[in-house]
Design a protein around this motif. Structure first.
Motif, PDB file in Angstrom:
ATOM      1  N   UNK A   1     -10.287  16.750   4.039  1.00  0.00           N
ATOM      2  CA  UNK A   1     -10.118  17.797   3.025  1.00  0.00           C
ATOM      3  C   UNK A   1      -9.134  17.362   1.939  1.00  0.00           C
ATOM      4  N   UNK A   2      -8.073  16.684   2.342  1.00  0.00           N
ATOM      5  CA  UNK A   2      -7.045  16.273   1.381  1.00  0.00           C
ATOM      6  C   UNK A   2      -7.625  15.343   0.330  1.00  0.00           C
ATOM      7  N   UNK A   3      -8.373  14.341   0.759  1.00  0.00           N
ATOM      8  CA  UNK A   3      -8.906  13.373  -0.208  1.00  0.00           C
ATOM      9  C   UNK A   3     -10.098  13.929  -0.983  1.00  0.00           C
ATOM     10  N   UNK A   4     -10.862  14.812  -0.384  1.00  0.00           N
ATOM     11  CA  UNK A   4     -11.931  15.449  -1.153  1.00  0.00           C
ATOM     12  C   UNK A   4     -11.340  16.306  -2.263  1.00  0.00           C
ATOM     13  N   UNK A   5     -10.274  17.030  -1.961  1.00  0.00           N
ATOM     14  CA  UNK A   5      -9.618  17.821  -2.992  1.00  0.00           C
ATOM     15  C   UNK A   5      -9.017  16.926  -4.079  1.00  0.00           C
ATOM     16  N   UNK A   6      -8.751  15.668  -3.748  1.00  0.00           N
ATOM     17  CA  UNK A   6      -8.200  14.729  -4.727  1.00  0.00           C
ATOM     18  C   UNK A   6      -9.285  13.967  -5.473  1.00  0.00           C
ATOM     19  N   UNK A   7     -10.552  14.351  -5.266  1.00  0.00           N
ATOM     20  CA  UNK A   7     -11.633  13.753  -6.040  1.00  0.00           C
ATOM     21  C   UNK A   7     -12.397  12.656  -5.349  1.00  0.00           C
ATOM     22  N   UNK A   8     -12.285  12.526  -4.023  1.00  0.00           N
ATOM     23  CA  UNK A   8     -12.999  11.490  -3.267  1.00  0.00           C
ATOM     24  C   UNK A   8     -14.066  12.155  -2.390  1.00  0.00           C
ATOM     25  N   UNK A   9     -15.305  12.250  -2.873  1.00  0.00           N
ATOM     26  CA  UNK A   9     -16.323  12.994  -2.114  1.00  0.00           C
ATOM     27  C   UNK A   9     -16.811  12.284  -0.852  1.00  0.00           C
ATOM     28  N   UNK A  10     -16.614  10.956  -0.738  1.00  0.00           N
ATOM     29  CA  UNK A  10     -17.192  10.212   0.378  1.00  0.00           C
ATOM     30  C   UNK A  10     -16.142   9.751   1.394  1.00  0.00           C
ATOM     31  N   UNK A  11     -14.997  10.372   1.418  1.00  0.00           N
ATOM     32  CA  UNK A  11     -13.945   9.988   2.349  1.00  0.00           C
ATOM     33  C   UNK A  11     -14.387  10.209   3.790  1.00  0.00           C
ATOM     34  N   UNK A  12     -13.992   9.304   4.680  1.00  0.00           N
ATOM     35  CA  UNK A  12     -14.224   9.505   6.107  1.00  0.00           C
ATOM     36  C   UNK A  12     -13.226   8.670   6.898  1.00  0.00           C
ATOM     37  N   UNK A  13     -12.908   9.131   8.096  1.00  0.00           N
ATOM     38  CA  UNK A  13     -12.020   8.409   9.000  1.00  0.00           C
ATOM     39  C   UNK A  13     -12.869   7.405   9.767  1.00  0.00           C
ATOM     40  N   UNK A  14     -12.594   6.117   9.553  1.00  0.00           N
ATOM     41  CA  UNK A  14     -13.406   5.058  10.155  1.00  0.00           C
ATOM     42  C   UNK A  14     -13.161   4.971  11.650  1.00  0.00           C
ATOM     43  N   UNK A  15     -11.917   4.945  12.056  1.00  0.00           N
ATOM     44  CA  UNK A  15     -11.595   4.931  13.495  1.00  0.00           C
ATOM     45  C   UNK A  15     -10.153   5.382  13.679  1.00  0.00           C
TER      46      UNK A  15
ATOM     47  N   UNK B   1      -8.122  -2.483   3.414  1.00  0.00           N
ATOM     48  CA  UNK B   1      -7.018  -3.441   3.269  1.00  0.00           C
ATOM     49  C   UNK B   1      -6.104  -3.484   4.480  1.00  0.00           C
ATOM     50  N   UNK B   2      -6.126  -2.468   5.309  1.00  0.00           N
ATOM     51  CA  UNK B   2      -5.215  -2.400   6.442  1.00  0.00           C
ATOM     52  C   UNK B   2      -3.808  -2.007   6.065  1.00  0.00           C
ATOM     53  N   UNK B   3      -3.583  -1.678   4.821  1.00  0.00           N
ATOM     54  CA  UNK B   3      -2.253  -1.296   4.367  1.00  0.00           C
ATOM     55  C   UNK B   3      -2.090   0.218   4.404  1.00  0.00           C
ATOM     56  N   UNK B   4      -0.838   0.682   4.493  1.00  0.00           N
ATOM     57  CA  UNK B   4      -0.622   2.137   4.469  1.00  0.00           C
ATOM     58  C   UNK B   4      -1.151   2.754   3.176  1.00  0.00           C
ATOM     59  N   UNK B   5      -1.733   3.928   3.280  1.00  0.00           N
ATOM     60  CA  UNK B   5      -2.250   4.622   2.106  1.00  0.00           C
ATOM     61  C   UNK B   5      -1.084   5.109   1.250  1.00  0.00           C
ATOM     62  N   UNK B   6      -1.162   4.796  -0.034  1.00  0.00           N
ATOM     63  CA  UNK B   6      -0.067   5.178  -0.931  1.00  0.00           C
ATOM     64  C   UNK B   6       0.003   6.682  -1.123  1.00  0.00           C
ATOM     65  N   UNK B   7      -1.147   7.308  -1.238  1.00  0.00           N
ATOM     66  CA  UNK B   7      -1.207   8.768  -1.451  1.00  0.00           C
ATOM     67  C   UNK B   7      -1.887   9.375  -0.239  1.00  0.00           C
ATOM     68  N   UNK B   8      -1.124  10.080   0.572  1.00  0.00           N
ATOM     69  CA  UNK B   8      -1.685  10.623   1.813  1.00  0.00           C
ATOM     70  C   UNK B   8      -0.991  11.926   2.160  1.00  0.00           C
ATOM     71  N   UNK B   9      -1.624  12.768   2.983  1.00  0.00           N
ATOM     72  CA  UNK B   9      -0.966  14.015   3.409  1.00  0.00           C
ATOM     73  C   UNK B   9       0.264  13.714   4.253  1.00  0.00           C
ATOM     74  N   UNK B  10       1.232  14.573   4.202  1.00  0.00           N
ATOM     75  CA  UNK B  10       2.475  14.382   4.964  1.00  0.00           C
ATOM     76  C   UNK B  10       2.232  14.607   6.448  1.00  0.00           C
TER      77      UNK B  10
END
Length: 653
Positions: A209-223, A174-183
């Motif tokens: 690690x933050x999003x995997x711990x939150x239940x997202x197994x396929x998280x990755x940084x796109x760019x 979406x290009x929007x800021x992530x609502x739930x993200x590490x500080x």
């Protein structure tokens, strides 16, 4: 002084290095001088490897000058990143080798500046006054070499350090800021703080690690977009993250467990379908399975996509260990005596993960025991230990130990037959409770004479462990407590109750776990005895030695009779603190202090506490740290020694 070693079976030699070598690897001669001294020296000074061996036939010596302008704190980082500096004792091969070193430094020193937050820095390297990529640089080097050492100048102008400006984490879709993200503090990219390139790289791992711990197994940084504003010296960082779907655990499949009874692994998974996905849950499962000696490896494979029902399939691949093993161990002590142990074991006796170990020990006290000066100083112990997992449920294990022994100490000499059997119930991965039957038939001689004891006890043992590593913990706590009421067969009376508890805690001050503070407090009491002599000598408390207060002789900080002979106590207290500091990845130092004593009363009165301090050396291996501790008594008595030396595998506590 105590020295110990243990042997199992010869370890295979590491295979030869076959991967392509880097410039630094090419420059480092692999051959080292033979001999134990040089092996030990290389252990503490890896640079000796680079200095060892004959120089190449076409060696080109050089004289290096490094100038760092503006920020003197950068010099160590620059020198550590420079091949010209770290390999200067090993002359390069020919003009080409020297030029390769200089060109590598151009890249590596720029990276070092970025790592420290300097993005406008300038790195100038000259060889005999010329750039390393000059068209005729080889001829220039040869001409300078003919005159002696080739002069090389590294000139660093770091400029002004950059600080983080705007830091954004955006949803890649979406290009929007992530609502739930590490500080920003968790990412270590706080606006206004130095913009270290290493922190940007680490931040990607922290996000995943933050999003995997939150239940997202396929998280990755796109760019990631990194913009350096040279006018304001700000570094703006934008990372676009695809968190992927939130998942729950689905079906588990097991492979490679043919050496165990059917469903052995499945019964111990304990993760119901629909449980929210968490890598920590999988890590706990892996650690739990590895506690069974028959299992040598556990690999957990997560599926690359969700099933049609939205759950994540998991595959568990198990490998077994060789079922049989044998070995020996030996201990020498100038105060506690010597011991040799030969043992044989089976890790999967009946195919259900049952373990059996047989030990045969012989010991020699080394001197006449004070309590029984005419006693034979030789002792022995023949023992068998057995464990059967899952006798009622997968959480219940049967444990049994039987022994025939002769024990010689300064306080008593014991000949005994012992038997201990019980059931251990695991409530979860951290908490367990064991209830046992304790039987002992013994003849014990001490300073008061010889007595026969027929003892029956019901020990309750609780263990809680939230640490991250068995041999080298860096966080968490450990608590163990034993309460054992016991009585003497054939005698009237309620008997006595022994209580023994220990608590330890660990805290790492940095992410790399190089600075760890560890503390331990232990204490115990025998309840229901009117005086010390109502309790068998082997059931009293003794303090002193490597397991309690280092630097003092074994049992020496314990109550004594009128003839100054150790008789033991009805209670004890011990406390220790250690600062575990890693100097390198493999070497650490550990300053420590110990205190403690045993007491004649049923509760510690803290009168007569002994103190010690010392320094330890740790060599960190794949299986755990090798420990060498040197301890000195702070308030020794006239009969106490000057120091204690202790060697073992694993931390002191």
């Amino acid at each position: 002084m105590t020295l110990a070693f243990t042997a199992l079976a010869p370890l295979p030699r590491a295979s030869a290095q076959t991967a392509p070598q880097t410039e630094a690897q090419t420059e480092v001669e692999k051959k080292t001088e033979p001999g134990l001294f040089n092996d030990l020296a290389n252990l503490f000074n890896p640079q000796r490897i680079a200095n060892a061996g004959p120089p190449p036939a076409d060696a080109v010596p050089y004289a290096l000058t490094i100038n760092v302008h503006g920020d003197s704190d950068l010099r160590k980082a620059i020198e550590a990143a420079s091949n010209l500096e770290t390999l200067k004792q090993r002359d390069p091969s020919g003009a080409a080798g020297l030029v390769r070193r200089a060109l590598a430094d151009q890249r590596d020193l720029t990276a070092a500046l970025y790592s420290a937050g300097y993005y406008a820095g300038i790195v100038r390297i000259t060889i005999a006054g010329n750039a390393p990529d000059a068209p005729n640089i080889f001829q220039i080097v040869e001409a300078a070499h003919a005159r002696g050492h080739v002069p090389i100048v590294v000139d660093i102008e770091p400029g002004q350090q950059f600080h983080f400006g705007e830091v954004r984490l955006l949803d890649a879709k979406t290009g929007r800021p992530l609502a739930d993200s590490p500080t920003f503090r968790a990412l270590r990219m706080v606006p206004g703080e130095p913009a270290l390139a290493t922190q940007i790289v680490r931040a990607e791992g922290i996000i995943v690690d933050y999003y995997r711990q939150s239940g997202h197994p396929f998280v990755h940084v796109v760019d990631r977009d990194i913009v350096a504003d040279h006018a304001t010296h700000k570094l703006d960082v934008t990372m676009r993250v695809d968190t992927g779907p939130r998942a729950t655990f689905g079906r588990f499949t097991v492979s490679g467990a043919d050496f165990l009874t059917p469903n052995f692994i499945e019964d111990r998974i304990e993760i119901p379908p629909g449980t929210p996905y968490s890598p920590e849950v999988l890590n706990r499962l892996r650690r739990r399975l590895l506690t069974y000696e028959s299992i040598g490896g556990v690999r957990i494979n997560e599926a690359s996509k969700l099933d049609s029902d939205g759950t994540l399939p998991i595959e568990i691949v198990v490998t077994g260990r060789k079922p049989r093993y044998f070995g020996f161990s030996a201990t020498y002590s100038s105060t506690d005596g010597s011991l040799a142990d030969v043992f044989w074991g089976h890790r999967n006796l009946f195919g259900g993960g049952e373990t059996l170990r047989l030990d045969a020990q012989v010991s020699w006290f080394g001197e006449k025991p004070d309590a029984v000066p005419d006693a034979d100083p030789f002792g022995y112990k023949l023992s068998a230990s057995f464990m059967k997992p899952g006798i009622y449920t997968a959480q219940d294990d049967l444990l049994a130990n039987a022994a025939v022994l002769r024990e010689v100490t300064n306080a008593y000499v014991r000949e005994a037959v012992t038997f201990l059997a019980g059931v251990r119930h695991r409530f979860n991965d951290q908490l367990s409770l064991q209830v046992s039957l304790d039987l002992e038939q013994s003849r014990v001689e001490d300073s008061t004479g010889t007595r026969d004891y027929s003892i029956i006890g019901i020990p309750f043992y609780m263990n809680y462990d939230s640490t991250d590593n068995e041999l080298d913990p860096s966080r968490g706590i450990r608590f163990s407590g034993t309460v054992e009421p016991y009585a003497y067969l054939g005698e009237a009376g309620a008997g006595t109750t022994m209580v023994d508890m220990s608590f330890s805690t660990y805290h790492a001050f940095d992410e790399e776990k190089r600075y760890i503070l560890a503390g331990r407090v232990s204490g115990g009491s025998v309840i229901g005895a009117s005086n010390i002599y109502d309790v068998p000598p082997q059931r009293r408390f003794y303090v002193g030695g490597g397991g309690t207060v280092r630097g003092y002789d074994y049992q020496s900080i314990s109550p004594r009779d009128a003839d100054d002979i150790i008789i033991g106590g009805l209670s004890y207290f011990v406390a220790s603190a250690e600062a575990r500091i890693r100097v390198t990845d493999t070497i650490g130092i550990v300053p420590f202090v110990d205190m403690g004593a045993a007491f004649s009363s049923a509760t510690p009165d803290f009168d007569g506490l002994k103190y010690s301090a010392g320094i330890g050396l740790r060599y960190y291996t794949a299986v755990g740290p090798l420990r060498l501790d040197l301890a000195f008594p702070i308030n020794p008595g006239p009969d106490d020694g000057d120091f204690g030396l202790y060697v073992s595998l694993g931390q002191a506590f």
